[in-house]
Design a protein around this motif. Sequence first.
Motif, PDB file in Angstrom:
ATOM      1  N   LEU A 193     133.247  17.838  72.102  1.00  0.00           N
ATOM      2  CA  LEU A 193     133.824  19.185  72.079  1.00  0.00           C
ATOM      3  C   LEU A 193     134.873  19.343  70.979  1.00  0.00           C
ATOM      4  N   ASP A 194     135.589  18.238  70.653  1.00  0.00           N
ATOM      5  CA  ASP A 194     136.660  18.336  69.631  1.00  0.00           C
ATOM      6  C   ASP A 194     136.085  18.302  68.209  1.00  0.00           C
ATOM      7  N   ASN A 217     128.261  12.811  65.064  1.00  0.00           N
ATOM      8  CA  ASN A 217     126.915  12.249  65.204  1.00  0.00           C
ATOM      9  C   ASN A 217     126.881  11.283  66.391  1.00  0.00           C
ATOM     10  N   LEU A 218     126.083  11.646  67.433  1.00  0.00           N
ATOM     11  CA  LEU A 218     125.968  10.782  68.625  1.00  0.00           C
ATOM     12  C   LEU A 218     124.577  10.158  68.626  1.00  0.00           C
ATOM     13  N   GLN A 219     124.513   8.832  68.573  1.00  0.00           N
ATOM     14  CA  GLN A 219     123.202   8.158  68.572  1.00  0.00           C
ATOM     15  C   GLN A 219     123.094   7.274  69.816  1.00  0.00           C
ATOM     16  N   ILE A 229     134.244  14.838  75.629  1.00  0.00           N
ATOM     17  CA  ILE A 229     132.798  14.888  75.447  1.00  0.00           C
ATOM     18  C   ILE A 229     132.186  15.677  76.615  1.00  0.00           C
ATOM     19  N   GLY A 230     131.397  16.673  76.276  1.00  0.00           N
ATOM     20  CA  GLY A 230     130.804  17.529  77.310  1.00  0.00           C
ATOM     21  C   GLY A 230     129.405  17.048  77.658  1.00  0.00           C
ATOM     22  N   VAL A 231     129.090  17.081  78.966  1.00  0.00           N
ATOM     23  CA  VAL A 231     127.747  16.698  79.423  1.00  0.00           C
ATOM     24  C   VAL A 231     127.069  17.967  79.929  1.00  0.00           C
ATOM     25  N   TYR A 232     125.894  18.283  79.346  1.00  0.00           N
ATOM     26  CA  TYR A 232     125.214  19.544  79.660  1.00  0.00           C
ATOM     27  C   TYR A 232     123.884  19.297  80.358  1.00  0.00           C
ATOM     28  N   ASP A 233     123.542  20.219  81.266  1.00  0.00           N
ATOM     29  CA  ASP A 233     122.180  20.279  81.803  1.00  0.00           C
ATOM     30  C   ASP A 233     121.589  21.549  81.207  1.00  0.00           C
TER      31      ASP A 233
END
Length: 456
Positions: free
Chosen positions: A391-392, A397-399, A435-439
């Motif tokens: 979010l910040d 890049n998230l792997q 860090i946001g967790v989305y459905d």
Amino acid sequence: MEDIKPESFRDKPLNIDETGKSKRIIAKQPKGKWYTRRTIFAWFCILFLVFAPIIKINGNPLMLFDVINRKFSIFGNMFYPQDTFILALIMLVIVVFVVLFTVVYGRLFCGWACPQTIFLEMIYRRIEYIFDGNHRNKSKENYDSFSKTIRTIGKHISFIIVSFLITNLFIMWFTGPDKLWQIISSPISENKLGFLFMAGVSLFYYFVYAYLRQQICTFFCPYGRLQGVLLDSKSISVIYDFKRGEPRGAKNEGDCIDCGQCIAVCPTGIDIRNGSQFECVNCTACIDECNIVMNKVKKPGNLIRFDSYHGVETGNHSIKNARTYAYSAVLFVLIIALGITVSKRTSIDVSFNRMQGTLCQEVDSVTVSNIYTVKLINKSSIDKNITFKLLDVPNANLQFTNDISKLKADTNTESVLMLNLPKQQLKAHSTDLKIGVYDGDNLITTNTINFIGPQK
Ligand code: SF4
Ligand code: SF4
């Protein structure tokens, strides 16, 4: 029933003889309004015990304590070890509720809702009435010895069958119906340990209900032992109206005619006229029996009734005292805390932990990377499409080392996350990032992770 000298009931429990050996109490079958009410309520409880692990709410069993897979369904809400705090709060609410309930209503739970009493009084004793006859009529004494033997064998075979069924019911609360069916439908050779366990528990139940019986309530049950500290003079319990009943005896002016029927019907063999005793499970059998007697002698009913010592003594039936207010306040606070905690509970549980032995890696001259292990649990009965967003730093890049986006209902998964950030985004050596967790597009939860950059 032996003659009881005045005050001798205090020396030892009535179901123990002079040598310390337990005596078998053979009580008359109760009859009356309270027994009918208790029967209806008991069958409602039995139906709940049978169907609670079978009925599903939102795809989850109404009740299930799956200790092996560490998941618990309480009224259709699935709880996992990560919900220990909620489970502890639920336990606390139950304990305080039981204490409050006991302070106000005494040992009512024992006589009406305890599985031990329900199975004993509503199933095992009813089987006994069928085979041995109802002790109200002393019908067993009319059977010849052959008939008595056949009846005794029939009774014990029935006890063993019921004990086996109760064992299956007990196991179903921990495994669910499907797993239980799998266990009982598979050959014994494939599940020797499971069948040995089943046989052991069935024998244990048979021993409890055929031989130990009310001794469980009087000697083994810790809740029964707590009554002495929880009850006070305003607690409601089954009580004999000594003001109306005494002096007892047919020729005396008190209403009690000293017929002893309240003792004959008592499953724990006590004389309620001696006052509140730890053996009394508040089953109300003596209320019904005494009402029958009062009716016959044309005196008002309820010489034995639900009331408090204070109520009998003063005629004031109020149940309010400082302890009820104090326990109610504590219970209220706990229920509010539980409500808030449950409302904040998310359907997905996520944890990020820095991988052991790693700090930060400089990927190239402009990028820094941190490595985390990620654990995800889907606590709902719906499949989820999971995505993560820093979010910040929206363009971070998230792997992940494996695809964890498809998370099936009631499953968990884990992966390793490499988080790459431009050096220029880092203002300090150590930075907390959200860090946001989305459905899909719905943000389910937000976690904070710590990112280590190069020394400044
Ligand atoms: S059943 Fe009623 S009348 Fe008979 S002994 Fe008990 S209290 Fe007295
Ligand atoms: S004294 Fe009355 S209420 Fe208590 S256990 Fe005996 S019959 Fe039941």
